[in-house]
Design an enzyme around this catalytic site. Structure first.
Site, short mmCIF file in Angstrom:
data_model
loop_
_atom_site.label_atom_id
_atom_site.label_comp_id
_atom_site.label_asym_id
_atom_site.label_seq_id
_atom_site.Cartn_x
_atom_site.Cartn_y
_atom_site.Cartn_z
N ARG A 278 -4.62 4.34 -8.50
CA ARG A 278 -4.23 5.70 -8.86
C ARG A 278 -4.69 5.92 -10.48
O ARG A 278 -5.08 7.12 -11.05
CB ARG A 278 -2.98 6.03 -8.60
CG ARG A 278 -2.58 6.18 -7.18
CD ARG A 278 -1.21 6.47 -6.76
NE ARG A 278 -0.48 5.23 -7.06
CZ ARG A 278 0.67 5.10 -7.70
NH1 ARG A 278 0.96 6.26 -8.42
NH2 ARG A 278 1.43 4.14 -7.67
N LEU B 1 1.03 -1.06 -0.03
CA LEU B 1 -0.11 -0.09 0.04
C LEU B 1 0.91 1.32 0.14
O LEU B 1 1.94 1.47 0.68
CB LEU B 1 -0.94 0.03 1.21
CG LEU B 1 -2.23 -0.79 1.26
CD1 LEU B 1 -2.73 -0.84 2.71
CD2 LEU B 1 -3.20 -0.45 -0.01
N ASP B 2 0.55 2.18 -0.81
CA ASP B 2 1.49 3.44 -0.69
C ASP B 2 1.25 4.03 0.64
O ASP B 2 0.41 3.95 1.27
CB ASP B 2 0.70 4.50 -1.78
CG ASP B 2 0.83 4.02 -3.31
OD1 ASP B 2 1.84 3.31 -3.54
OD2 ASP B 2 0.14 4.37 -4.19
N PRO B 3 2.14 4.91 0.98
CA PRO B 3 2.22 5.48 2.29
C PRO B 3 0.84 6.52 2.51
O PRO B 3 0.52 6.57 3.69
CB PRO B 3 3.53 6.65 2.15
CG PRO B 3 4.57 5.84 1.43
CD PRO B 3 3.57 5.16 0.32
N ALA C 53 -1.95 5.67 1.70
CA ALA C 53 -3.13 4.76 1.62
C ALA C 53 -3.38 4.24 3.08
O ALA C 53 -2.12 3.93 3.84
CB ALA C 53 -3.03 3.71 0.85
#
Length: 305
Positions: A182, A47-49, A51
């Site tokens: 995204r 997961l992206d930071p 998120a």
């Protein structure tokens, strides 16, 4: 004489971690591993930071089955800011273009969402972990380098509009592995004629695990139990590793069949499913691993504990 490094506890199970905002997936995993003093740990899909949400952390023998969760469908709740395009397709990037959103109606949004249902081709973003000639794309992107990428086929199983108040809309996304939310948000904005980016993202489900059915565990909860130095309290948060495969049929083996299967041999099991992957158990309901039904009806071991 060198002292041997502490190998850690042989703890096994799956922690449904609620990853907080601002942490990378690996940072969150390393904290969990440290709190549990686990010998082995791995997560199942970054997961992206920016998120939040479900990051299944596999400890011990569960790491042997993490690939099955990596391949599983995912669910997300995402807020999309329409009218603003960024370099990274999320709120962390620099603004590239700003377009008015007047005239964008709920009806128009729903029409556009229908175009993204089912199988679609998606171009991986430059800010992603996809490799190009051995280098991660995001490393090239940070150098201002853009390279040609090949579209990937993904599946959008459901795309529900939860809220529509332009310039922001909120969506519930049920998608296959490999989907970049995204990019999906950016493509929806492009179809609406105004562009867009992800302003907030939460993963609500991975495979059989779903936020509506079971609570996720916060980093703070794990840290608090670790401070009490009560391994039993920490271990009580873990799910059995076979829950990751709960949507597959189960096969119970006789003592003889279990013996030969654990030697790597395919075995014939009466009334077993006719195809696909199955969960394997012995007569005492102990989970043995994963098997695959062969064309001749036998069960072939695929991944055993």
């Amino acid at each position: 004489m060198l002292r041997r490094r502490n190998p850690g506890r042989p703890v096994t199970g799956i922690l449904l971690l609620d990853k907080p905002l601002g942490l990378t997936s690996n940072d969150a995993l390393q904290r969990v591993k440290r709190y549990y003093r686990a010998a082995k740990a791995g997560h199942t899909g970054s997961l992206d930071p920016l998120a939040t949400g479900l990051l299944p952390c596999c400890l011990g023998d569960s790491t042997k089955f993490s690939a099955f969760l990596l391949d599983a469908d995912k669910r997300y709740r995402v807020r999309v800011r329409l009218g603003v395009t960024t370099t990274t397709a999320d709120a962390e990037g620099e603004v590239v273009e700003t377009v008015p959103v007047e005239g964008i109606t709920e009806e128009r949004v729903r029409q556009v969402l229908l175009q993204f249902l089912g199988g679609i081709d998606q171009l991986p973003p430059m800010y992603s972990a996809v490799k190009h000639q051995g280098q991660r794309l995001y490393k090239l992107a940070r150098q201002g380098i853009e390279v040609e990428r090949q579209p990937r086929r993904i599946q959008i199983h459901a795309l529900d509009l939860l809220d529509c108040a332009p310039p922001e809309i909120e969506l519930d996304v049920h998608c296959s592995k490999g989907t970049y939310v995204r990019t999906l948000a950016e493509d929806i904005g492009r179809e609406l004629g105004c562009g867009g980016h992800v302003s907030a993202l939460r993963r609500t489900g991975v495979g059989p695990y779903d936020e509506t059915a079971m609570p996720f565990v916060s980093i703070e909860q794990v840290a608090a139990l670790a401070e009490e130095e009560t391994p039993a309290g920490l271990d009580a948060l873990l799910l059995p590793l076979d829950t990751a495969l709960g949507h597959w049929p189960s096969v119970r083996l006789s003592a003889d069949a279990a013996f030969y299967l654990q030697q790597g041999q395919a075995v014939l099991v009466p009334q077993a499913p006719t195809e696909g992957l199955v969960r394997l158990y012995d007569q005492s309901s102990r989970f043995l691993g994963v098997g695959e039904i062969l064309d001749d009806g036998k069960v072939q071991p695929k991944r055993l504990i």
